[in-house]
Scaffold this motif. Structure first.
Motif, PDB file in Angstrom:
ATOM      1  N   VAL A   2       0.847  -1.190   0.000  1.00 31.76           N
ATOM      2  CA  VAL A   2       0.000   0.000   0.000  1.00 31.76           C
ATOM      3  C   VAL A   2       0.880   1.238   0.000  1.00 31.76           C
ATOM      4  CG1 VAL A   2      -1.699   1.325   1.310  1.00 31.76           C
ATOM      5  CG2 VAL A   2      -1.862  -1.172   1.209  1.00 31.76           C
ATOM      6  N   GLN A   3       0.541   2.188  -0.842  1.00 33.65           N
ATOM      7  CA  GLN A   3       1.209   3.487  -0.819  1.00 33.65           C
ATOM      8  C   GLN A   3       0.257   4.514  -0.236  1.00 33.65           C
ATOM      9  OE1 GLN A   3       2.501   3.998  -4.934  1.00 33.65           O
ATOM     10  NE2 GLN A   3       4.562   3.344  -4.368  1.00 33.65           N
ATOM     11  N   ALA A  23      -4.557   9.344   1.317  1.00 30.77           N
ATOM     12  CA  ALA A  23      -5.047   8.559   0.188  1.00 30.77           C
ATOM     13  C   ALA A  23      -4.194   7.314   0.022  1.00 30.77           C
ATOM     14  CB  ALA A  23      -5.004   9.398  -1.079  1.00 30.77           C
ATOM     15  N   ALA A  24      -4.858   6.175  -0.115  1.00 24.77           N
ATOM     16  CA  ALA A  24      -4.168   4.896  -0.237  1.00 24.77           C
ATOM     17  C   ALA A  24      -4.337   4.320  -1.628  1.00 24.77           C
ATOM     18  CB  ALA A  24      -4.703   3.921   0.801  1.00 24.77           C
ATOM     19  N   SER A  25      -3.289   3.668  -2.102  1.00 25.87           N
ATOM     20  CA  SER A  25      -3.361   2.993  -3.394  1.00 25.87           C
ATOM     21  C   SER A  25      -3.907   1.586  -3.203  1.00 25.87           C
ATOM     22  CB  SER A  25      -1.968   2.923  -4.023  1.00 25.87           C
ATOM     23  OG  SER A  25      -1.113   2.122  -3.207  1.00 25.87           O
ATOM     24  N   GLY A  26      -4.295   0.952  -4.293  1.00 22.51           N
ATOM     25  CA  GLY A  26      -4.690  -0.444  -4.244  1.00 22.51           C
ATOM     26  C   GLY A  26      -6.140  -0.672  -3.902  1.00 22.51           C
ATOM     27  N   ARG A  27      -6.496  -1.957  -3.803  1.00 22.42           N
ATOM     28  CA  ARG A  27      -7.890  -2.347  -3.597  1.00 22.42           C
ATOM     29  C   ARG A  27      -8.136  -2.957  -2.228  1.00 22.42           C
ATOM     30  NH1 ARG A  27      -9.042  -5.507  -9.357  1.00 22.42           N
ATOM     31  NH2 ARG A  27      -8.448  -3.796 -10.731  1.00 22.42           N
ATOM     32  N   PHE A  29      -7.624  -1.357   0.838  1.00 21.44           N
ATOM     33  CA  PHE A  29      -7.632  -0.356   1.897  1.00 21.44           C
ATOM     34  C   PHE A  29      -8.503  -0.786   3.070  1.00 21.44           C
ATOM     35  CE2 PHE A  29      -7.205   3.728   3.744  1.00 21.44           C
ATOM     36  CZ  PHE A  29      -8.455   4.170   4.158  1.00 21.44           C
ATOM     37  N   ASN A  77     -10.913   4.974  -0.515  1.00 21.69           N
ATOM     38  CA  ASN A  77      -9.555   4.601  -0.103  1.00 21.69           C
ATOM     39  C   ASN A  77      -8.846   5.745   0.628  1.00 21.69           C
ATOM     40  OD1 ASN A  77      -9.947   2.148  -1.337  1.00 21.69           O
ATOM     41  ND2 ASN A  77      -8.133   2.254  -2.626  1.00 21.69           N
ATOM     42  N   THR A  78      -9.579   6.415   1.491  1.00 15.90           N
ATOM     43  CA  THR A  78      -9.024   7.601   2.139  1.00 15.90           C
ATOM     44  C   THR A  78      -9.365   7.625   3.623  1.00 15.90           C
ATOM     45  OG1 THR A  78      -9.231   8.853   0.080  1.00 15.90           O
ATOM     46  CG2 THR A  78      -8.896  10.116   2.086  1.00 15.90           C
ATOM     47  N   TYR A 113       2.844   0.135   6.778  1.00 15.39           N
ATOM     48  CA  TYR A 113       3.079   1.103   5.708  1.00 15.39           C
ATOM     49  C   TYR A 113       2.890   2.517   6.251  1.00 15.39           C
ATOM     50  CZ  TYR A 113       2.395  -3.107   2.972  1.00 15.39           C
ATOM     51  OH  TYR A 113       2.486  -4.378   2.480  1.00 15.39           O
TER      52      TYR A 113
END
Length: 124
Positions: A2-3, A23-27, A29, A77-78, A113
């Motif tokens: 996760v970024q 804000a997070a990347s990916g699916r 979260f 995703n936030t 992360y």
């Protein structure tokens, strides 16, 4: 993996408000508990707030309880940190972090992360 990317920091007068976003990347979260930590110059990183994966559970440091509110929107995703009644002692770099395993940890070492941080400065 996760970024995390924080935003929303800035300079505000004492008594003012800021809203931080993470804000997070990916699916995935929704599978992470999300925490906020802060680090002031010359001090160790300290826990601020945490929210469980579903958002049903939250926990705050005593120093921010009643002034800060953590929330999340899993559809976006936030994660957020609403900061009201800010004080000069709230000045720090604020970091969001994601924890895969525990529900609501206050220990930085438990988090997997981290974002890069956003500066919050509160003037007196």
């Amino acid at each position: 993996q996760v970024q995390l990317v924080e935003s929303g920091g800035g300079l505000v007068q004492a008594g003012g408000s800021l809203r931080l976003s993470c804000a997070a990347s990916g699916r995935t979260f929704f599978t992470y508990a999300m925490g906020w930590f802060r680090q002031a110059p010359g001090k160790e990183r300290e826990f601020v707030a945490v929210i469980s994966k579903s958002g049903a559970g939250t926990y705050y440091a005593d120093s921010v309880k009643g002034r800060f509110t953590i929330s999340r929107d899993n559809a976006k995703n936030t994660a957020y940190l609403q900061m009201n009644s800010l004080k000069p002692e709230d000045t720090a770099v604020y970091y969001c972090a994601a924890d895969r395993t525990l529900a609501t940890s206050i220990r930085a070492a438990e988090y997997d992360y981290w974002g890069q941080g956003t500066q919050v400065t509160v003037s007196s």
